[in-house]
Design an enzyme around this catalytic site. Structure first.
Site, PDB file in Angstrom:
ATOM      1  N   THR A   1       0.847  -1.195   0.000  1.00 30.67           N
ATOM      2  CA  THR A   1       0.000   0.000   0.000  1.00 30.67           C
ATOM      3  C   THR A   1       0.884   1.247   0.000  1.00 30.67           C
ATOM      4  O   THR A   1       2.090   1.157  -0.274  1.00 30.67           O
ATOM      5  CB  THR A   1      -0.989  -0.021   1.193  1.00 30.67           C
ATOM      6  OG1 THR A   1      -1.938   1.027   1.024  1.00 30.67           O
ATOM      7  CG2 THR A   1      -0.287   0.151   2.533  1.00 30.67           C
ATOM      8  N   ASN A   2       0.314   2.405   0.276  1.00 27.80           N
ATOM      9  CA  ASN A   2       1.097   3.649   0.283  1.00 27.80           C
ATOM     10  C   ASN A   2       0.634   4.523   1.451  1.00 27.80           C
ATOM     11  O   ASN A   2      -0.228   4.139   2.227  1.00 27.80           O
ATOM     12  CB  ASN A   2       0.951   4.369  -1.064  1.00 27.80           C
ATOM     13  CG  ASN A   2      -0.500   4.646  -1.397  1.00 27.80           C
ATOM     14  OD1 ASN A   2      -1.183   5.338  -0.655  1.00 27.80           O
ATOM     15  ND2 ASN A   2      -0.991   4.084  -2.492  1.00 27.80           N
ATOM     16  N   ARG A   3       1.191   5.701   1.553  1.00 31.45           N
ATOM     17  CA  ARG A   3       0.975   6.529   2.746  1.00 31.45           C
ATOM     18  C   ARG A   3      -0.319   7.349   2.718  1.00 31.45           C
ATOM     19  O   ARG A   3      -0.569   8.131   3.626  1.00 31.45           O
ATOM     20  CB  ARG A   3       2.151   7.490   2.934  1.00 31.45           C
ATOM     21  CG  ARG A   3       3.436   6.813   3.291  1.00 31.45           C
ATOM     22  CD  ARG A   3       4.493   7.836   3.644  1.00 31.45           C
ATOM     23  NE  ARG A   3       5.761   7.187   3.902  1.00 31.45           N
ATOM     24  CZ  ARG A   3       6.069   6.567   5.047  1.00 31.45           C
ATOM     25  NH1 ARG A   3       5.194   6.535   6.027  1.00 31.45           N
ATOM     26  NH2 ARG A   3       7.238   5.992   5.188  1.00 31.45           N
ATOM     27  N   SER A   4      -1.095   7.216   1.683  1.00 28.48           N
ATOM     28  CA  SER A   4      -2.306   8.047   1.608  1.00 28.48           C
ATOM     29  C   SER A   4      -3.240   7.788   2.796  1.00 28.48           C
ATOM     30  O   SER A   4      -3.500   6.646   3.159  1.00 28.48           O
ATOM     31  CB  SER A   4      -3.054   7.748   0.309  1.00 28.48           C
ATOM     32  OG  SER A   4      -4.304   8.374   0.338  1.00 28.48           O
TER      33      SER A   4
ATOM     34  N   ALA B   1      -4.943   7.496  -3.992  1.00 29.36           N
ATOM     35  CA  ALA B   1      -3.584   7.136  -4.400  1.00 29.36           C
ATOM     36  C   ALA B   1      -3.631   5.667  -4.811  1.00 29.36           C
ATOM     37  O   ALA B   1      -3.550   4.761  -3.971  1.00 29.36           O
ATOM     38  CB  ALA B   1      -2.618   7.350  -3.241  1.00 29.36           C
TER      39      ALA B   1
END
Ligand code: C5P
Length: 419
Positions: free
Chosen positions: A228-231, A294
């Site tokens: 996943t990502n930091r969004s 994101a």
């Protein structure tokens, strides 16, 4: 849309044709009934090779029908076609689409489709090769040109273990589309829906249908791990809330479990594939689409079915690109629809944002420098530049994400009222 004859309960014909995805039609049937819809199931003969008539008899609002010949009424197709407020075909096979597009009417389902003036939704499901075949795409183009709503298939595991595009949209997306078209968005349990006469609908977006995506997608590696990502989803959620305050009918497609105001219809999704399906379905009736999510750029080519264990050694993770949802939304957008995206960058922010604006075919690209203090991922504040396809550039200095949302919606409103 209100039900015909002023009936309180919308009447939906649920057509089921012969594909493995017919098992998902059972879930669609159950959810529609739970949402207060009268569901009349109509199965093709061959559909019953995949799922039994008795299942739909039990879960539908009336016994399932299959034949033109075995009902007390001699003309069941016209009864169903005339009574229907909407017909949804789950799944729609290549064969069903071909027969419908050509007006062939050789069984109860196709005669009902030809004998109706009600809106029709088809949910194709088939192998990738069939989905990509020109005949299938041509038939879909014909149906779209006649006003049929197509809930597109997603990428995923297909019958026989193949992976590709053709997997039918999830029941939640299909049900949301049906409820949306019936004007019942939010009739399902977890959603809100409408302004409920609570006086919210007073702003400059009254009557405007806005779809916003939010949050970072999660791409499964195995049942317990994902990429996943930091969004945080904060900016997307702020946009949905601001649009609601301004009177819009808002759908929020989000990966987060943040609280959302009553009145916003929420689709909770996880992966890029789920977000793609939800956004394609929701955008078909939207006036404004804002991709604030994101979306992962890469995902594991295939997820493991069971948990990986370190005793088995380090797994080799093969990645593949995810579909670019925004670009595809740009290609298939409705006339007059306003489309906006976000470009989170750490360098050459303006250049990259403008390049993306053009490449993705959007009206607005909101650029933020996520390396700057107090900006972007997980902060409550943001500082953005809004680039327009018309060459406009609007700088929005560091503010709360709510205020940034309003600045973006100001630009959207200006585009909506442009001649
Ligand atoms: O190309 P990039 O990922 O920087 O573009 C960002 C914009 O494109 C965002 O609006 C994001 O929601 C959207 N996007 C998408 N599908 C992807 C990747 C990004 O819709 N696979």
């Amino acid at each position: 849309m209100t039900p015909q004859d002023g009936r309180a309960q919308p009447f939906v014909v649920l057509g089921v044709s012969a594909g493995i995805a017919a098992f998902k039609a059972v879930e669609v049937c159950r959810r529609l009934v739970d949402a207060g819809i009268h569901v009349a199931p109509v199965l093709t003969d061959r559909a019953t090779r995949f799922v039994g008539k008795a299942t739909f008899d039990a879960l539908g609002s009336e016994p399932a029908q299959m034949s033109l010949w075995d009902e007390a009424s001699p003309i069941p197709h016209t009864r169903l076609g005339q009574r229907a407020d909407l017909i949804v075909v789950v799944p729609a096979t290549a064969d069903l689409l071909a027969r419908y597009a050509n007006g062939l009417a050789d069984d109860l389902l196709t005669t009902t489709l030809v004998a109706t003036a009600a809106p029709v939704v088809v949910c194709p499901a088939m192998h990738t090769e069939m989905w990509e075949h020109a005949s299938v795409q041509d038939n879909l183009a014909v149906l779209r040109s006649r006003g049929v709503t197509v809930v597109p298939p997603a990428e995923g595991r297909l019958a026989g273990g193949d992976v590709g595009t053709g997997r039918m949209a999830e029941p939640s997306v299909i049900v949301a589309t049906v409820l949306e078209l019936l004007g019942r968005a939010g009739a399902e349990g977890h959603t809100g829906g409408g302004d409920g006469g609570d006086g919210l609908a007073t702003g400059d977006l009254v009557g405007v249908r806005v779809v916003v995506s939010a949050g970072g997608t999660r791409e499964p590696i195995d049942p317990v791990r994902f990429i996943t990502n930091r969004s945080s989803g904060k900016q997307g959620h702020a946009l949905a809330e601001a649009a609601l305050r301004r009177g819009a009918d808002v759908v929020l497609v989000t990966t987060t479990d943040r609280a959302v105001s009553d009145g916003v219809t929420v689709d909770r999704v996880d992966s890029a594939a789920e977000m793609e399906a939800a956004m394609f379905a929701r955008s078909q009736t939207a006036d404004v689409v804002i991709m604030a999510a994101a979306v992962a750029d890469f995902r594991p080519k295939a997820a493991w079915d069971s948990k990986l264990h370190k005793v088995d050694g380090v797994p080799e993770l093969l990645l593949e690109a995810t579909p670019d949802i925004l670009s595809e939304l740009g290609r298939r957008r409705r006339k007059g629809q306003v489309l906006a995206g976000f470009a989170a960058e750490t360098e050459q922010v303006s250049e990259r944002a403008v390049a993306k604006l053009a490449a993705k075919g959007v009206d607005l690209m909101v650029a933020n420098d996520v390396s700057a203090a107090g900006v972007g991922f997980d902060h409550d504040t943001n500082e953005v530049t809004i680039f327009g396809a018309d060459g406009s550039v609007n700088g929005v200095p560091l503010r709360t994400k709510d205020a940034v949302a309003d600045a973006i919606l100001d630009r959207v409103c200006a585009l909506l009222s442009a001649p």
